[in-house]
Every structure is written in structure tokens, then in C-alpha cells.
Design a protein around this motif. Structure first.
Motif, PDB file in Angstrom:
ATOM      1  N   ALA A 162       0.849  -1.196   0.000  1.00 30.81           N
ATOM      2  CA  ALA A 162       0.000   0.000   0.000  1.00 30.81           C
ATOM      3  C   ALA A 162       0.885   1.246   0.000  1.00 30.81           C
ATOM      4  CB  ALA A 162      -0.918   0.002   1.213  1.00 30.81           C
ATOM      5  N   TYR A 163       0.289   2.345  -0.472  1.00 25.23           N
ATOM      6  CA  TYR A 163       1.047   3.582  -0.616  1.00 25.23           C
ATOM      7  C   TYR A 163       0.326   4.732   0.078  1.00 25.23           C
ATOM      8  CZ  TYR A 163       2.915   0.757  -4.420  1.00 25.23           C
ATOM      9  OH  TYR A 163       3.459  -0.265  -5.162  1.00 25.23           O
ATOM     10  N   CYS A 164       1.101   5.548   0.773  1.00 19.62           N
ATOM     11  CA  CYS A 164       0.571   6.795   1.311  1.00 19.62           C
ATOM     12  C   CYS A 164       0.844   7.881   0.279  1.00 19.62           C
ATOM     13  CB  CYS A 164       1.247   7.144   2.640  1.00 19.62           C
ATOM     14  SG  CYS A 164       0.688   8.718   3.326  1.00 19.62           S
ATOM     15  N   CYS A 165      -0.211   8.476  -0.247  1.00 19.20           N
ATOM     16  CA  CYS A 165      -0.080   9.491  -1.297  1.00 19.20           C
ATOM     17  C   CYS A 165      -0.413  10.863  -0.715  1.00 19.20           C
ATOM     18  CB  CYS A 165      -1.015   9.168  -2.456  1.00 19.20           C
ATOM     19  SG  CYS A 165      -0.635   7.577  -3.240  1.00 19.20           S
ATOM     20  N   GLU A 166       0.548  11.775  -0.788  1.00 18.91           N
ATOM     21  CA  GLU A 166       0.411  13.104  -0.208  1.00 18.91           C
ATOM     22  C   GLU A 166       0.632  14.166  -1.271  1.00 18.91           C
ATOM     23  OE1 GLU A 166       3.043  13.331   3.294  1.00 18.91           O
ATOM     24  OE2 GLU A 166       3.254  11.166   3.099  1.00 18.91           O
ATOM     25  N   MET A 167       0.081  15.342  -1.049  1.00 22.85           N
ATOM     26  CA  MET A 167       0.311  16.456  -1.955  1.00 22.85           C
ATOM     27  C   MET A 167       1.784  16.872  -1.899  1.00 22.85           C
ATOM     28  SD  MET A 167      -2.526  17.268  -3.533  1.00 22.85           S
ATOM     29  CE  MET A 167      -2.686  15.477  -3.640  1.00 22.85           C
ATOM     30  N   LYS A 168       2.364  17.141  -3.065  1.00 25.17           N
ATOM     31  CA  LYS A 168       3.737  17.652  -3.120  1.00 25.17           C
ATOM     32  C   LYS A 168       3.661  19.175  -3.061  1.00 25.17           C
ATOM     33  CE  LYS A 168       8.105  17.329  -5.610  1.00 25.17           C
ATOM     34  NZ  LYS A 168       8.375  18.784  -5.587  1.00 25.17           N
ATOM     35  N   ILE A 169       3.909  19.724  -1.899  1.00 29.24           N
ATOM     36  CA  ILE A 169       3.823  21.163  -1.692  1.00 29.24           C
ATOM     37  C   ILE A 169       5.024  21.836  -2.352  1.00 29.24           C
ATOM     38  CG2 ILE A 169       3.572  22.996   0.019  1.00 29.24           C
ATOM     39  CD1 ILE A 169       1.307  20.910  -0.003  1.00 29.24           C
ATOM     40  N   ASP A 170       4.759  22.860  -3.147  1.00 30.96           N
ATOM     41  CA  ASP A 170       5.822  23.580  -3.842  1.00 30.96           C
ATOM     42  C   ASP A 170       6.282  24.740  -2.966  1.00 30.96           C
ATOM     43  OD1 ASP A 170       7.619  24.319  -5.759  1.00 30.96           O
ATOM     44  OD2 ASP A 170       6.167  25.326  -7.045  1.00 30.96           O
ATOM     45  N   GLY A 171       7.116  24.417  -1.975  1.00 30.42           N
ATOM     46  CA  GLY A 171       7.610  25.423  -1.047  1.00 30.42           C
ATOM     47  C   GLY A 171       9.103  25.259  -0.818  1.00 30.42           C
ATOM     48  N   LEU A 172       9.568  25.646   0.369  1.00 32.86           N
ATOM     49  CA  LEU A 172      10.979  25.548   0.739  1.00 32.86           C
ATOM     50  C   LEU A 172      11.137  24.475   1.808  1.00 32.86           C
ATOM     51  CD1 LEU A 172      13.883  26.776   0.514  1.00 32.86           C
ATOM     52  CD2 LEU A 172      13.260  28.213   2.471  1.00 32.86           C
ATOM     53  N   LYS A 173      11.951  23.454   1.532  1.00 28.68           N
ATOM     54  CA  LYS A 173      12.139  22.348   2.473  1.00 28.68           C
ATOM     55  C   LYS A 173      12.925  22.829   3.684  1.00 28.68           C
ATOM     56  CE  LYS A 173      13.744  17.555   2.791  1.00 28.68           C
ATOM     57  NZ  LYS A 173      14.333  16.424   2.055  1.00 28.68           N
ATOM     58  N   ILE A 174      12.400  22.506   4.882  1.00 32.57           N
ATOM     59  CA  ILE A 174      13.030  22.897   6.143  1.00 32.57           C
ATOM     60  C   ILE A 174      13.081  21.692   7.074  1.00 32.57           C
ATOM     61  CG2 ILE A 174      12.782  24.311   8.227  1.00 32.57           C
ATOM     62  CD1 ILE A 174      13.705  25.945   5.890  1.00 32.57           C
ATOM     63  N   ILE A 175      14.196  21.556   7.773  1.00 33.90           N
ATOM     64  CA  ILE A 175      14.383  20.456   8.733  1.00 33.90           C
ATOM     65  C   ILE A 175      14.397  21.049  10.146  1.00 33.90           C
ATOM     66  CG2 ILE A 175      15.915  18.611   9.494  1.00 33.90           C
ATOM     67  CD1 ILE A 175      16.197  19.990   5.953  1.00 33.90           C
ATOM     68  N   LEU A 176      13.506  20.577  10.998  1.00 33.06           N
ATOM     69  CA  LEU A 176      13.393  21.064  12.372  1.00 33.06           C
ATOM     70  C   LEU A 176      13.975  20.039  13.336  1.00 33.06           C
ATOM     71  CD1 LEU A 176       9.677  22.334  12.287  1.00 33.06           C
ATOM     72  CD2 LEU A 176      11.748  23.634  11.748  1.00 33.06           C
ATOM     73  N   THR A 177      14.833  20.498  14.244  1.00 33.33           N
ATOM     74  CA  THR A 177      15.447  19.613  15.241  1.00 33.33           C
ATOM     75  C   THR A 177      15.018  20.046  16.639  1.00 33.33           C
ATOM     76  OG1 THR A 177      17.373  19.223  13.823  1.00 33.33           O
ATOM     77  CG2 THR A 177      17.617  18.717  16.173  1.00 33.33           C
ATOM     78  N   TYR A 178      14.495  19.089  17.402  1.00 35.68           N
ATOM     79  CA  TYR A 178      14.065  19.325  18.780  1.00 35.68           C
ATOM     80  C   TYR A 178      14.896  18.463  19.718  1.00 35.68           C
ATOM     81  CZ  TYR A 178       9.879  21.581  16.836  1.00 35.68           C
ATOM     82  OH  TYR A 178       9.021  22.410  16.172  1.00 35.68           O
ATOM     83  N   GLU A 179      15.303  19.036  20.820  1.00 36.65           N
ATOM     84  CA  GLU A 179      16.000  18.295  21.868  1.00 36.65           C
ATOM     85  C   GLU A 179      15.223  18.457  23.158  1.00 36.65           C
ATOM     86  OE1 GLU A 179      20.014  19.671  22.044  1.00 36.65           O
ATOM     87  OE2 GLU A 179      20.533  18.906  20.045  1.00 36.65           O
ATOM     88  N   LYS A 180      14.857  17.312  23.743  1.00 38.50           N
ATOM     89  CA  LYS A 180      14.028  17.295  24.950  1.00 38.50           C
ATOM     90  C   LYS A 180      12.783  18.169  24.794  1.00 38.50           C
ATOM     91  CE  LYS A 180      17.902  16.284  28.023  1.00 38.50           C
ATOM     92  NZ  LYS A 180      17.644  14.843  27.968  1.00 38.50           N
TER      93      LYS A 180
END
Length: 530
Positions: free
Chosen positions: A117-135
Motif C-alpha cells: 500500500a502507498y501513502c499518497c500526499e500532496m507535493k507542496i511547492d515550497g521551501l524544504k526545512i528540517i526542524l530539530t528538537y531536543e528534549k
């Protein structure tokens, strides 16, 4: 048209140089000068040439990397998990081929494919950002950069209200998402930039990128940026708070639980047919959203299967981006000709290297008039940006002058017009004092062959008398034979007049005469149009 190995090599070198120039402007200097579709189209052409001529591929080709290095003005940060980009596909046949390839790889690894099975999501045309959380606390927000090292833009991301600064649980977490700008906000920003004599943003993605890559967070804070989060790269210390997701659908659920904004347009599909149905439905609805969508991202839903399949050197094997048909693309102008309308107006037409745009193959584009050619600075042989929206005739919106080789040829409108008209041409005057020239050329001889042909073609068209079987070539043949000189001559034709002509036989001649007879009784509106 065939090309020598040297010409192909030169074309590839030009593509590499232009792609790299656009990459530096967009990713490094924050000065985007082209839509993403233009960049992608140039990359697609380069990939295809490298596929056809692998011995000409340069080791430093942009197809061998992901993105660009960060600017020195921002602090660099190394990602805990390498960031990848998706491979693209554009049609159902490629989708089926991708699924078959995935199933073969899973079979080799002993994985069950019977309930894939496949999860199909909209491909948002924006700016990719990576968020890092600690505790549970946001410590870093970074751009993708080159996939290994990005830019620290935490100060700007904190201004986005949909991004939580604190999670409900004290866990360590790295998530991935897309920053985007609402359509109405783009209109407001561009109106403001126009008042300040600043260049407007070409699209919402460029505006979002320009907002995030600012040293002063007040600029980002003044724009209503938003962010969808769609994946988890790292999840640690969560045992007593939440389960580790075993599917992509569960990932989206956990992200919502943790307080992230998740795009709710996603669907679990169990076949390529189901994926295609969703994809097709969203082609027409994509412009109805407040955020830009340029395709559907397809991911194998099972996380264990994702882990087993892993990655190539550039992209995940377990996911792919099914891109929507481009409304802009790049191609080459191979020639420019002139067509004459029924009123004698002469219109230049660009003959293009065939290219797919907005779901159809385009080989011609209108140039409107000589002033438009001069405004674009267009020459025969130029690499151009072609735009097509809906049923609008394709048009050239930009010339990529950096792609020129020096072999391009200028177009002489007046000479081309004389050839079509078979005589002199005029440029009508407008205004009460006859001092201002219009932008259109006309055949000086109102009875020129070209004008009469267009008048006859208009007369028999579907919106006019609607006479089946009278295409342009047949009309020219009837004129050459002296059988038709004006509109009334059509109704004097008999079967014997046409059945001996090329392209005609007894049955086709009978059909044409019958169609002409039917046209003798026609609605008034059609008669007036004709």
C-alpha cells in the motif's frame, strides 16, 4: 533534425552552465530569476541527453548532485540525517514501471508484496526545512542545502506561528516539512514591492525562500508564512510518551499529535489505478488551494519496507514524486514563419522543438506581432520558456540568452510577410492624426491568394458553415484547380468536379457534396459568423 556529436556536447555544456547559474542565484545568492519549472525543464533535457550519450556526461554535471551550498552569511549546520530529493515521474506507464521495480527489489529481500500500500500526499511547492528538537525544545531549523549541510534559519522559522517551539513531550525529534506562502499574501507582497520599484516574486515558492533567507527576522515575521510537516527523520526518548510509527499514515498522525501542522490531503492507495485516480482528480483542483501543489508524493506505507529498500545515491527507492503536467517548460525555436488571417493581418508563429507542456505536446507558439519579437529579443535557434495555461494558445514568455551559441539567426518580419502575401505589406496607422503605427502588418493586396484562402477556410469552419471535409489542403487544391474563387463557388461544385482530384475517390467526393448540400440550410448565427 539530426545533430553532430560536437553539437550535442556543446548543448550539454550550455545546459550545465545555465543550470549552475540558476542554482547559484536561487540556492546561494537568494536571487531567483527563473521558475522552478524552467530549472526542472533544463535539468530534464540534460538528463535525457546524458542517458542517450553517457560517454559525453561530465562528472561535475548538476544531475550528479542534490542542491547548492549555503551562503557564508548564515551559520552552517550539518544534518543529523542526510536529506534527499525525490525522483520524478510524469505518466501512468512510468508509475507502473516504478511499482514493478519496487516489487522486484522487495522480492529479493524476502518482503511480502501481496498487500503493498502507498501513502499518497500532496507535493507542496515550497521551501524544504528540517526542524530539530531536543528534549521537546526547538533548537535548530535548517534549509536542505546540499543534503548534508544546510543553513541555520532558526531565527526566521520561529516567526511562523504554525511551528511549535515546544513539544508536548520531552523527546528528541527531527522532522521535515515545507514552508509556503499563501496566495493572497503573495499578491499583497508583490503589490508592496511594485510600489517600492522592486522586482515582484515570480511565484509563492520564491517568495517563501526569499523570506526565510533573510538575516533580519522582522522581514519573515512581516509575511504570513506557513509550514506543513510531513516526515520524521529521528525519534528518540519517546517510549513512555508515544509509540514509534510503523507506517507513513501513522507518522502523519503522530505529527499532528505533537502539534505540527499536517496537510490533511493524503490518501492510502492499494494500487497504481487508485493512485492514478487521485492524481488525475487533483490536476484540475491544484490551483484551488491557498498553497502551491506541483504533484503527488507516493511513499510505500510500511516503514520496515522503506528501511529495507533504502536509498540510491540521490533519492529514496521507496518513494517517488508524480509531477503534474508543467504549465511552463523550455524548448528551442527551430523556425519562425508568418500566417495570414482572413482580414489580411499577418501573425508570426514560432516552430518549436516538440515539448510536453500542460499535458499536451506543443510544437508551435504564437508570437503575436513584430513588437513582441523585439520585446523578447527572439532569434531563430534560441532556447525559450514556453507557457500554456488551460486552452490558451502556447506563447513564449522568455528567451534564455545565456544558452546562445552564436549561431542564432535574426528574423525579418517584413521579408517573411512579403513572401506569404506574394506582394507588398502595410502597417496600418491608428489615431486621428495618422501618426502612430499599429503593431500589425497586413497584406496590401486584399485579393492575395493567402487572404482568400483564409477567408474561405473561415467560411467553412465549424463555427461557420460547418462543411465537413474542407480542410486547408483541400481548399488550396480547389483554388489551384480554379474550382473555387469565392464562397459562393462551394455551392456550385458537383461530384464530377472533385472526384478526379488527389485525395478524392467516388465516396469521398459524394460525402463532400452531401456536406455542402447540408450547409445550404444553416442557423443564422453560423451564417453571420461565416
Amino acid at each position: 533534425m539530426s545533430y553532430s556529436q560536437q553539437q550535442i556536447k556543446e548543448r550539454m555544456e550550455k545546459l550545465i552552465a545555465e543550470i549552475d547559474r540558476l542554482r547559484v542565484l536561487y540556492h546561494v545568492q537568494d536571487d531567483p530569476q527563473a521558475d522552478d519549472v524552467v530549472y526542472s525543464s533544463l535539468m530534464d533535457e540534460l538528463r535525457e541527453l546524458e542517458k542517450q550519450y553517457p560517454h559525453l556526461r561530465d562528472a561535475s554535471s548538476p544531475t550528479q548532485r542534490i542542491g547548492g551550498k549555503p551562503r557564508d552569511a548564515f551559520r552552517k549546520t550539518v544534518h543529523k540525517v542526510r536529506q534527499w530529493s525525490f525522483d520524478d515521474l510524469f505518466d501512468y506507464e512510468s508509475l507502473v514501471a516504478w511499482e514493478e521495480k519496487v516489487k522486484r527489489m522487495m522480492d529479493k529481500k524476502g518482503l511480502d508484496t501481496t498487500e503493498l500500500a502507498y501513502c499518497c500526499e500532496m507535493k507542496i511547492d515550497g521551501l524544504k526545512i528540517i526542524l530539530t528538537y531536543e528534549k521537546g525544545k526547538l533548537v535548530t531549523a535548517a534549509t536542505r542545502g546540499d543534503g548534508i549541510t544546510g543553513e541555520d534559519v532558526t531565527h526566521n522559522i520561529k516567526t511562523i506561528h504554525s511551528v511549535p517551539l515546544t513539544l508536548p513531550y520531552p523527546i528528541d525529534l527531527v522532522v521535515v516539512g515545507e514552508v509556503w506562502l499563501p496566495a493572497q499574501e503573495l499578491e499583497r507582497i508583490n503589490a508592496e514591492r511594485a510600489k517600492n520599484d522592486e522586482t515582484p516574486f515570480a511565484n509563492a515558492r520564491n517568495a517563501a525562500a526569499g523570506s526565510i533567507r533573510q538575516l533580519d527576522p522582522r522581514i519573515a515575521a512581516g509575511r504570513k508564512l506557513d509550514m506543513f510537516v510531513y516526515d520524521i527523520d529521528v525519534l528518540e526518548g519517546n517510549e513512555q510518551y508515544c509509540e514509534t510509527p510503523q507506517t507513513q499514515i501513522a507518522v502523519l498522525g503522530l505529527l499532528q499529535e505533537l502539534g505540527f501542522k499536517v496537510n490533511r490531503i493524503f490518501q492510502l492507495c492499494d494500487s497504481c489505478d487508485a493512485i492514478e485516480k487521485m492524481y488525475t482528480a487533483w490536476i484540475d483542483k491544484r490551483n484551488d488551494q491557498d498553497f502551491a501543489i506541483d504533484g503527488v508524493v507516493i511513499k510505500i506505507n510500511d516503514k520496515n519496507a522503506q528501511k529495507a529498500l533504502g536509498y540510491t545515491g540521490k533519492a529514496p527507492r521507496f518513494a517517488i514524486a508524480y509531477k503534474f503536467p508543467a504549465e511552463k517548460t523550455t524548448t528551442v525555436v527551430e523556425n519562425i514563419t508568418v500566417q495570414v488571417g482572413r482580414t489580411g493581418v499577418l501573425t508570426p508563429v514560432a516552430h518549436l522543438r516538440p515539448v510536453a507542456v500542460a499535458g499536451t505536446t506543443v510544437s508551435r507558439a504564437t508570437l503575436h506581432n513584430e513588437d513582441e519579437i523585439n520585446r523578447l529579443g527572439l532569434k531563430i535557434g534560441d532556447t525559450v520558456v514556453v507557457q500554456k495555461a488551460g486552452d490558451i494558445i502556447p506563447e513564449i514568455v522568455e528567451v534564455l540568452t545565456n544558452m546562445r551559441t552564436g549561431k542564432e539567426q535574426s528574423f525579418d518580419m517584413r521579408t517573411a510577410c512579403r513572401t506569404v502575401c506574394g506582394g507588398d505589406v502595410v502597417r496600418d496607422t491608428i489615431g486621428t492624426k495618422n501618426t502612430e503605427n499599429s503593431v500589425a502588418y497586413y497584406c496590401k493586396d486584399a485579393n492575395s491568394f493567402a487572404m482568400r484562402k483564409e477567408q474561405l477556410r473561415h467560411f467553412v469552419s465549424r463555427k461557420g458553415m460547418n462543411i465537413d471535409g474542407l480542410g486547408e489542403k483541400i481548399i488550396v487544391q480547389l483554388m489551384d484547380e480554379g474550382l473555387v474563387a469565392d464562397q459562393s463557388d462551394f455551392f456550385a461544385l458537383a461530384k464530377g468536379d472533385v472526384e478526379h482530384l488527389e485525395r478524392f475517390a467516388q465516396k469521398s467526393a459524394e460525402n463532400l457534396i452531401a456536406a455542402i448540400d447540408r450547409a445550404k440550410r444553416v442557423e443564422l448565427a453560423k451564417f453571420l459568423f461565416a
